[in-house]
Design a protein around this motif. Structure first.
Motif, PDB file in Angstrom:
ATOM      1  N   THR A   1      66.922  12.902  44.881  1.00 20.86           N
ATOM      2  CA  THR A   1      67.206  14.241  45.458  1.00 20.86           C
ATOM      3  C   THR A   1      68.569  14.167  46.264  1.00 20.86           C
ATOM      4  O   THR A   1      68.936  13.743  47.014  1.00 20.86           O
ATOM      5  CB  THR A   1      66.104  14.782  46.540  1.00 20.86           C
ATOM      6  OG1 THR A   1      64.880  14.698  45.761  1.00 20.86           O
ATOM      7  CG2 THR A   1      66.549  16.041  46.821  1.00 20.86           C
ATOM      8  N   PHE A   2      69.707  15.258  45.898  1.00 23.15           N
ATOM      9  CA  PHE A   2      70.651  15.544  46.542  1.00 23.15           C
ATOM     10  C   PHE A   2      70.597  16.997  47.161  1.00 23.15           C
ATOM     11  O   PHE A   2      70.122  17.788  46.525  1.00 23.15           O
ATOM     12  CB  PHE A   2      71.958  15.736  45.418  1.00 23.15           C
ATOM     13  CG  PHE A   2      72.146  14.332  44.757  1.00 23.15           C
ATOM     14  CD1 PHE A   2      72.766  13.435  45.397  1.00 23.15           C
ATOM     15  CD2 PHE A   2      71.538  14.077  43.409  1.00 23.15           C
ATOM     16  CE1 PHE A   2      73.130  12.257  44.684  1.00 23.15           C
ATOM     17  CE2 PHE A   2      72.135  13.039  42.672  1.00 23.15           C
ATOM     18  CZ  PHE A   2      72.862  12.145  43.320  1.00 23.15           C
ATOM     19  N   THR A   3      70.956  16.769  48.400  1.00 22.51           N
ATOM     20  CA  THR A   3      70.821  17.980  49.095  1.00 22.51           C
ATOM     21  C   THR A   3      72.349  18.482  49.749  1.00 22.51           C
ATOM     22  O   THR A   3      72.789  17.573  50.396  1.00 22.51           O
ATOM     23  CB  THR A   3      69.864  18.135  50.460  1.00 22.51           C
ATOM     24  OG1 THR A   3      68.534  17.719  49.853  1.00 22.51           O
ATOM     25  CG2 THR A   3      69.763  19.324  51.192  1.00 22.51           C
ATOM     26  N   LEU A   4      72.620  19.445  49.341  1.00 25.75           N
ATOM     27  CA  LEU A   4      74.332  19.619  49.672  1.00 25.75           C
ATOM     28  C   LEU A   4      74.613  21.336  49.618  1.00 25.75           C
ATOM     29  O   LEU A   4      73.580  22.198  49.270  1.00 25.75           O
ATOM     30  CB  LEU A   4      75.178  18.952  48.897  1.00 25.75           C
ATOM     31  CG  LEU A   4      75.300  19.412  47.316  1.00 25.75           C
ATOM     32  CD1 LEU A   4      76.524  18.872  46.658  1.00 25.75           C
ATOM     33  CD2 LEU A   4      74.149  18.981  46.451  1.00 25.75           C
TER      34      LEU A   4
ATOM     35  N   THR B   1      66.305  20.862  38.488  1.00 28.76           N
ATOM     36  CA  THR B   1      65.618  19.464  38.304  1.00 28.76           C
ATOM     37  C   THR B   1      66.185  18.979  36.921  1.00 28.76           C
ATOM     38  O   THR B   1      65.963  19.731  35.973  1.00 28.76           O
ATOM     39  CB  THR B   1      64.130  19.425  38.240  1.00 28.76           C
ATOM     40  OG1 THR B   1      63.611  19.706  39.508  1.00 28.76           O
ATOM     41  CG2 THR B   1      63.533  17.972  38.175  1.00 28.76           C
ATOM     42  N   VAL B   2      66.799  17.991  36.935  1.00 30.19           N
ATOM     43  CA  VAL B   2      67.287  17.245  35.546  1.00 30.19           C
ATOM     44  C   VAL B   2      66.060  16.164  35.324  1.00 30.19           C
ATOM     45  O   VAL B   2      65.797  15.505  36.022  1.00 30.19           O
ATOM     46  CB  VAL B   2      68.582  16.484  35.708  1.00 30.19           C
ATOM     47  CG1 VAL B   2      68.735  15.743  34.446  1.00 30.19           C
ATOM     48  CG2 VAL B   2      69.669  17.487  35.992  1.00 30.19           C
ATOM     49  N   ARG B   3      65.468  16.422  34.187  1.00 36.00           N
ATOM     50  CA  ARG B   3      64.262  15.481  33.583  1.00 36.00           C
ATOM     51  C   ARG B   3      64.817  14.597  32.529  1.00 36.00           C
ATOM     52  O   ARG B   3      65.573  15.233  31.520  1.00 36.00           O
ATOM     53  CB  ARG B   3      63.136  16.010  33.272  1.00 36.00           C
ATOM     54  CG  ARG B   3      62.666  17.176  34.609  1.00 36.00           C
ATOM     55  CD  ARG B   3      61.491  17.815  34.154  1.00 36.00           C
ATOM     56  NE  ARG B   3      61.290  19.077  34.959  1.00 36.00           N
ATOM     57  CZ  ARG B   3      60.661  18.733  36.210  1.00 36.00           C
ATOM     58  NH1 ARG B   3      59.929  17.820  36.671  1.00 36.00           N
ATOM     59  NH2 ARG B   3      60.471  19.796  36.949  1.00 36.00           N
ATOM     60  N   VAL B   4      64.532  13.315  32.585  1.00 38.69           N
ATOM     61  CA  VAL B   4      64.937  12.523  31.509  1.00 38.69           C
ATOM     62  C   VAL B   4      63.600  11.962  30.717  1.00 38.69           C
ATOM     63  O   VAL B   4      62.672  11.647  31.138  1.00 38.69           O
ATOM     64  CB  VAL B   4      65.572  11.180  31.976  1.00 38.69           C
ATOM     65  CG1 VAL B   4      66.101  10.307  30.671  1.00 38.69           C
ATOM     66  CG2 VAL B   4      66.749  11.484  32.758  1.00 38.69           C
TER      67      VAL B   4
ATOM     68  N   ILE C   1      71.205  12.133  50.571  1.00 36.06           N
ATOM     69  CA  ILE C   1      70.541  11.568  49.325  1.00 36.06           C
ATOM     70  C   ILE C   1      69.309  10.806  49.644  1.00 36.06           C
ATOM     71  O   ILE C   1      69.295  10.082  50.641  1.00 36.06           O
ATOM     72  CB  ILE C   1      71.694  10.419  48.985  1.00 36.06           C
ATOM     73  CG1 ILE C   1      72.976  11.203  48.485  1.00 36.06           C
ATOM     74  CG2 ILE C   1      71.025  10.098  47.648  1.00 36.06           C
ATOM     75  CD1 ILE C   1      74.112  10.216  48.233  1.00 36.06           C
ATOM     76  N   GLU C   2      68.237  11.308  49.126  1.00 34.39           N
ATOM     77  CA  GLU C   2      67.095  10.740  49.004  1.00 34.39           C
ATOM     78  C   GLU C   2      66.626   9.958  47.688  1.00 34.39           C
ATOM     79  O   GLU C   2      66.821  10.706  46.979  1.00 34.39           O
ATOM     80  CB  GLU C   2      65.850  11.452  49.548  1.00 34.39           C
ATOM     81  CG  GLU C   2      66.236  12.251  51.073  1.00 34.39           C
ATOM     82  CD  GLU C   2      65.336  13.480  51.294  1.00 34.39           C
ATOM     83  OE1 GLU C   2      64.515  13.057  51.946  1.00 34.39           O
ATOM     84  OE2 GLU C   2      65.713  14.490  50.667  1.00 34.39           O
TER      85      GLU C   2
ATOM     86  N   ALA D   1      63.303  11.792  37.297  1.00 36.99           N
ATOM     87  CA  ALA D   1      63.830  13.178  37.778  1.00 36.99           C
ATOM     88  C   ALA D   1      64.765  13.108  38.725  1.00 36.99           C
ATOM     89  O   ALA D   1      64.462  12.415  39.769  1.00 36.99           O
ATOM     90  CB  ALA D   1      62.419  13.941  37.918  1.00 36.99           C
ATOM     91  N   VAL D   2      65.793  14.006  38.717  1.00 36.57           N
ATOM     92  CA  VAL D   2      66.733  13.988  39.526  1.00 36.57           C
ATOM     93  C   VAL D   2      66.885  15.418  40.230  1.00 36.57           C
ATOM     94  O   VAL D   2      66.853  16.430  39.215  1.00 36.57           O
ATOM     95  CB  VAL D   2      68.152  13.639  39.034  1.00 36.57           C
ATOM     96  CG1 VAL D   2      69.355  14.136  40.145  1.00 36.57           C
ATOM     97  CG2 VAL D   2      68.008  12.265  39.014  1.00 36.57           C
ATOM     98  N   VAL D   3      66.625  15.742  41.460  1.00 41.71           N
ATOM     99  CA  VAL D   3      66.654  17.239  42.092  1.00 41.71           C
ATOM    100  C   VAL D   3      68.059  17.549  42.525  1.00 41.71           C
ATOM    101  O   VAL D   3      68.578  16.735  43.390  1.00 41.71           O
ATOM    102  CB  VAL D   3      65.379  17.438  42.990  1.00 41.71           C
ATOM    103  CG1 VAL D   3      65.591  18.572  43.669  1.00 41.71           C
ATOM    104  CG2 VAL D   3      64.162  17.259  42.134  1.00 41.71           C
TER     105      VAL D   3
END
Length: 274
Positions: A229-232, A207-210, A256-257, A193-195
């Protein structure tokens, strides 16, 4: 019969952005038209020429017959070569010529859009080849025009409209491409999962879930323990996703975390515009 309701949002967003572009460039001195933008090889004049050229093609005007110089380093593909013709043919135009053509083109396009009676799923020719639905064409023009409005604002140091109707359409266009970027292009593993946590004038979290088969989906629900997790901020997201800057150039505005290797793979494919 009038314009179909599902087309009106895109038309309104395009109108808002194209009017903003006119307001930005009308008072410019001749020298300011030569300011560089974040579009490789393009000045303020070139960006406006691109906008004019595409709207002329949407109007059905014949394309100019114009040979391109051979030393344009930023022309690297057939599509960029196609787009460059409308730009290069106007490089000798003066400021009054540019603003006059822009104004005339906008008047003609406004008239065409006011009288639009085709259904959203009607097929229309798209500049560069092929056909798309009318709804897709108007969405793309609203997206492209807002992104170029922002190119001009950054070049001219006149920020604004980061939360306009065109911004909302741009958000939706960019987010729709994100599952492919994460799952296919970056090769995120199944069940990852990518947030994306975006702040600023347009604030949202997605959230992108694969899934188990490697297919990506996107939603607004919170993910516990995401892989990355990308915070921007919103403007940085736009600049990255539209290929205006490289990630290393905005590292101070991008947090980036999580899995750094996956994060780098995602960022390597983050730009979705040619």
């Amino acid at each position: 019969m009038t314009v179909h309701p599902s087309l009106q949002n895109s038309i309104d967003a395009w109108t808002h952005s194209i009017d903003a572009i006119s307001e930005l460039v009308n008072p410019l001195a001749e020298s300011e038209w030569n300011r560089a933008t974040e579009c490789p090889g393009w000045s303020v004049r070139d960006v406006v020429s691109h906008v004019i050229g595409l709207e002329c093609e949407m109007l059905g005007d014949p394309r100019p017959i114009h040979p391109l110089p051979r030393d344009l380093f930023h022309v690297t593909s057939e599509l960029s070569r196609y787009m460059e013709v409308q730009v290069d043919v106007r490089r000798c135009h003066t400021a009054p010529e540019m603003t006059s053509e822009l104004e005339y083109t906008v008047i003609r396009r406004n008239r065409q859009l006011r009288n639009e009676k085709r259904a959203p799923d009607a097929k229309v020719r798209w500049p560069g080849g092929g056909e798309v639905t009318l709804e897709e064409a108007l969405t793309r023009r609203a997206f492209d025009t807002w992104v170029h409005e922002q190119d001009l604002r950054r070049a001219l140091n006149q920020p604004g409209n980061l939360d306009s109707p065109g911004a909302s359409i741009t958000r939706d266009v960019l987010l729709a491409a994100l599952p492919k970027v994460v799952a296919k292009d970056a090769g995120a593993a199944p069940h990852s999962a990518v947030v994306l946590d975006v702040s600023g004038p347009l604030e949202f979290m997605r959230t992108v879930r694969v899934d188990a088969d490697g297919r990506g989906t996107i939603d607004g629900s919170v993910s516990l323990g995401p892989t990355v997790t990308f915070t921007l901020d919103w403007e940085t997201y736009v600049r990255l996703a539209c290929g205006r800057v490289r990630p290393e150039a905005v590292s101070d505005r991008l947090k980036i975390e999580g899995d750094q290797q996956l994060a780098e793979a995602i960022l390597a494919h983050f730009a979705i515009t040619p």
